[in-house]
Design an enzyme around this catalytic site. Sequence first.
Site, short mmCIF file in Angstrom:
data_model
loop_
_atom_site.label_atom_id
_atom_site.label_comp_id
_atom_site.label_asym_id
_atom_site.label_seq_id
_atom_site.Cartn_x
_atom_site.Cartn_y
_atom_site.Cartn_z
N LYS A 257 -15.58 -1.64 1.98
CA LYS A 257 -14.82 -2.12 0.82
C LYS A 257 -15.82 -2.75 -0.13
O LYS A 257 -16.36 -3.82 0.17
CB LYS A 257 -13.79 -3.17 1.25
CG LYS A 257 -12.68 -2.65 2.13
CD LYS A 257 -11.83 -3.82 2.63
CE LYS A 257 -10.55 -3.35 3.31
NZ LYS A 257 -9.84 -4.46 3.97
N GLU B 33 0.81 -1.22 0.00
CA GLU B 33 0.00 0.00 0.00
C GLU B 33 0.84 1.27 0.00
O GLU B 33 0.35 2.35 0.30
CB GLU B 33 -0.98 -0.03 1.18
CG GLU B 33 -1.94 -1.22 1.04
CD GLU B 33 -3.01 -1.27 2.09
OE1 GLU B 33 -2.97 -0.46 3.04
OE2 GLU B 33 -3.90 -2.13 1.98
#
Length: 431
Positions: A342, A209
């Site tokens: 999500k 990330e």
Amino acid sequence: MSKIVKVIGREIIDSRGNPTVEAEVHLEGGFVGLAAAPSGASTGSREALELRDGDKSRFLGKGVLKAVAAVNGPIAQAVLGKDAKDQANIDKIMIDLDGTENKSQFGANAILAVSLAAAKAAAASKGMPLYEHIAELNGTPGKFSMPLPMMNIINGGEHADNNVDIQEFMIQPVGAKSLKEAVRIGSEVFHHLAKVLKAKGLNTAVGDEGGYAPNLGSNAEALAVIAEAVKAAGYELGKDVTLAMDCAASEFYKDGKYVLAGEGNKAFTSEEFTHFLEDLTKQYPIVSIEDGLDESDWDGFAYQTKVLGDKIQLVGDDLFVTNTKILKEGIEKGIANSILIKFNQIGSLTETLAAIKMAKDAGYTAVISHRSGETEDATIADLAVGTAAGQIKTGSMSRSDRVAKYNQLIRIEEALGSRAPFNGLKEVKGQ
């Protein structure tokens, strides 16, 4: 002008070099929507199914040709001629046709890609940006806000090849007056963190990330080096910048204990690990903790919520998996006080909007999130603004798959101006 005339699915590559599904939805007016499904590394067991081929001769078994075939075959046939502006109907058609509880027939990756592509095509047909169309779908037309970013600047756990157990150590630039300023503060702290790590002889390679992934002596040391970087960047910890963590505790939950391998295999009960986290919140201005216990440890979560829930934000990710049935149960039992959103955990835009609404109606916050496997698709930026969610988690200040979302937020803020306030720390539960 908004009837679907063509649907195309294809296999593309995500930020980890793994295949994912991209869908293109064409409308009769010549409008086109393009969207790609993201993919997670630390996944909740109750997430909608990401369909992979399992053919070891292609992409080590991770190919998505079956999901792509579903897009090009049964899904395309079912939605042709339907109005893309009717998102709920498009999603219902796909979900009903799939016919499984967890979208395992076609794959949540197939259904989500088409769901998002249809929304983008519909927005184009209405001559409006995606965030504006999402606000209308959400039943909140014209209501926008810019989200406070949670920037994952030290990666551990499943997101990095290091000895740090806790998966994400994040900064929130709460002293910023705008999203653009928040991004600048985040960038400056990120670069100062590199200097701090280098001075200690630590690795500055990045994880999935975009955050640094050094080997550290303890999880607390990650917070210490971030605190040093914040100060070096000229900011005050607790005032200009607050901290957040994603424990992803399911990943180190073994035989009923929480085992921190990076700290000499220290083992904790649910209560002990809750107090371990509580001690960290006393040492550092941590205002949000995600998945502080295992997804199945509901008794432990009830205890953790009792101990920490009135002081800080407790976010359920693997715990709730963007699923309204599970979230409803959590709300009724007083588990956590925030949900991570999500959309590939549930697999359609309509169901994602339902989860955000349920959370907000119950006084829970909703944090819009990327996955560790991402693409250049920046839909979550529009989702955060269009639902006025208030918070976003989309990685660090490196890797285009992360930065694409920040750049889209900067563009949106510029377009909306005062119509989309940046509320900073006020968006965080308990602050």
